[in-house]
Write a protein that holds these residues in place. Structure first.
Motif, PDB file in Angstrom:
ATOM      1  N   ASN A  33      -1.910  -8.802  -2.293  1.00 22.28           N
ATOM      2  CA  ASN A  33      -1.095  -8.060  -3.236  1.00 22.28           C
ATOM      3  C   ASN A  33      -1.244  -6.878  -3.694  1.00 22.28           C
ATOM      4  O   ASN A  33      -0.213  -6.170  -4.111  1.00 22.28           O
ATOM      5  N   GLY A  34      -2.235  -6.294  -3.643  1.00 19.24           N
ATOM      6  CA  GLY A  34      -2.607  -4.809  -4.157  1.00 19.24           C
ATOM      7  C   GLY A  34      -4.139  -4.551  -3.786  1.00 19.24           C
ATOM      8  O   GLY A  34      -4.721  -5.060  -2.907  1.00 19.24           O
ATOM      9  N   LYS A  54      -1.021   5.802  -4.819  1.00 21.82           N
ATOM     10  CA  LYS A  54       0.056   6.649  -3.932  1.00 21.82           C
ATOM     11  C   LYS A  54       0.193   5.661  -2.640  1.00 21.82           C
ATOM     12  O   LYS A  54       1.405   5.624  -2.164  1.00 21.82           O
ATOM     13  N   ALA A  55      -0.786   4.903  -2.305  1.00 18.64           N
ATOM     14  CA  ALA A  55      -0.539   4.025  -1.012  1.00 18.64           C
ATOM     15  C   ALA A  55       0.363   2.841  -1.426  1.00 18.64           C
ATOM     16  O   ALA A  55       1.017   2.381  -0.546  1.00 18.64           O
ATOM     17  N   VAL A  56       0.153   2.136  -2.523  1.00 15.78           N
ATOM     18  CA  VAL A  56       0.625   0.950  -2.628  1.00 15.78           C
ATOM     19  C   VAL A  56       1.749   0.882  -3.726  1.00 15.78           C
ATOM     20  O   VAL A  56       2.178  -0.102  -4.321  1.00 15.78           O
ATOM     21  N   GLY A  57       1.383   2.017  -4.673  1.00 16.26           N
ATOM     22  CA  GLY A  57       2.123   1.804  -6.221  1.00 16.26           C
ATOM     23  C   GLY A  57       0.918   1.712  -7.219  1.00 16.26           C
ATOM     24  O   GLY A  57       0.380   0.589  -7.224  1.00 16.26           O
ATOM     25  N   GLY A  58       1.132   2.237  -8.268  1.00 13.13           N
ATOM     26  CA  GLY A  58       0.150   1.996  -9.481  1.00 13.13           C
ATOM     27  C   GLY A  58       0.139   0.778 -10.127  1.00 13.13           C
ATOM     28  O   GLY A  58      -0.769   0.183 -10.496  1.00 13.13           O
ATOM     29  N   GLY A  87      -1.165   5.854 -13.451  1.00 11.83           N
ATOM     30  CA  GLY A  87      -0.217   4.499 -13.670  1.00 11.83           C
ATOM     31  C   GLY A  87      -0.973   3.536 -13.105  1.00 11.83           C
ATOM     32  O   GLY A  87      -0.201   2.364 -12.643  1.00 11.83           O
ATOM     33  N   LEU A  88      -2.196   3.206 -13.649  1.00 11.37           N
ATOM     34  CA  LEU A  88      -2.894   1.954 -13.113  1.00 11.37           C
ATOM     35  C   LEU A  88      -3.006   1.044 -14.330  1.00 11.37           C
ATOM     36  O   LEU A  88      -2.922   1.245 -15.402  1.00 11.37           O
ATOM     37  N   HIS A  89      -3.260  -0.418 -13.996  1.00 12.19           N
ATOM     38  CA  HIS A  89      -3.568  -1.338 -14.706  1.00 12.19           C
ATOM     39  C   HIS A  89      -5.081  -1.324 -14.996  1.00 12.19           C
ATOM     40  O   HIS A  89      -5.763  -1.063 -14.153  1.00 12.19           O
TER      41      HIS A  89
END
Length: 303
Positions: A33-34, A54-58, A87-89
């Protein structure tokens, strides 16, 4: 081809896109999933976090900050800055209780009641005590500490911290069905400056083909905050013990020697290009040779 030209990245943007593509493909191929990774507040994890975002979205990247008793108080602020920038968790999981329960803090005298600067002085003095004219403390750690019980305790003390962090990382990754990303670079892997089944345990190592000086170059291109780029690299396991003080050589000196050895250049050829002493070249060669078992798969009993 010269060492400096081999160390230079000809097209940083293209390289970033290639690594991002590899991360994306791995996530898709494995049905994840990420991504999940440890974010220490240091440069390597910041670069991997940026590439993953940048690869899978923050929104699909989970960062874990895993402090313990000896963690630098500034590290959390730096880890938050990395997470905010890309923009990460970010989740904080304190591993001190686990380390305390299994007896890790009983291996080294406690310095928690001392001012931070005194902790750093004490740690560095203790670390240097294991060093001799012929062998640095770091080189001795690659041999397992030999007949020095104090050094063996030191090795167990810092390696266990890495391994508990990796267990924790896999816990949260599996709860989210995420790919675990490692943040070891090639300089660390070639010299043994990593922990088997610790910071090297992961599903993918996006920057393990890059020397530290190359990671710094990518960090500047990826927009990693300058204060993260400028801070002294450190595993943050002992107060005051940086990469340079541990290895006894800065990456700007280490990486050119590693490239020369990788290209099978003679000592004289390496010396003429890097201005390194023959003793320094031999020291790095010894680190590379001693750390071979750390890079190899576990031994088997096949006939």
């Amino acid at each position: 081809m010269s060492i400096s030209s081999l160390l230079a990245i000809s097209d940083p943007d293209s390289l970033c896109r290639k690594i991002q593509g590899c991360i994306y493909d791995r996530v898709v191929d494995l049905g994840k999933n990420g991504c999940t990774l440890g974010i220490s507040g240091g440069l390597d994890s910041a670069v991997v976090a940026s590439l993953a975002a940048k690869a899978v979205g923050g929104d699909k990247v989970e960062g874990l900050f895993m402090p313990e008793r000896d963690t630098d108080p500034q590290s959390y602020a730096d880890a938050r800055l990395v997470a905010q920038t890309f923009g990460l968790h970010l989740k904080q999981v304190n591993i001190t209780p686990i380390l305390k329960t299994i007896g890790i803090y009983d291996l080294e005298p406690s310095t928690t009641l001392m001012p931070r600067f005194f902790q750093q002085y004490y740690v560095l003095r203790k670390y240097r005590e294991y060093s001799t004219k012929d062998e640095s403390t770091f080189l001795k750690t690659l041999k397992g500490g030999g007949d020095q019980p104090g050094l063996r305790r030191h090795i167990a003390y810092f390696r266990t911290k890495h391994r508990v962090r990796m267990v924790t990382t896999y816990l949260y990754a599996e709860l989210s069905n995420n790919l675990v990303l490692g943040a070891c670079n090639k300089s660390e892997k070639m010299t043994g400056f990593f922990v088997p089944y610790g910071d090297s345990a992961c599903d993918m190592e996006p920057i393990s083909g890059l020397y530290k000086t190359q990671v710094i170059e990518l960090a500047e291109r990826l927009g990693v905050p300058q204060q993260i780029i400028d801070k002294a690299p450190t595993p943050d396991l002992f107060p005051g013990l940086t990469d340079q003080k541990t290895i006894e050589m800065g990456y700007e000196s280490l990486d050119p020697i590693l490239i020369g050895l990788e290209m099978s250049m003679t000592d004289e050829e390496i010396r003429s290009e890097t201005r390194a002493d023959i003793e320094e070249i031999e020291y790095v060669r010894h680190l590379v040779e001693l750390s071979v078992p750390m890079r190899n798969p576990p031994a088997t009993c096949e006939k």
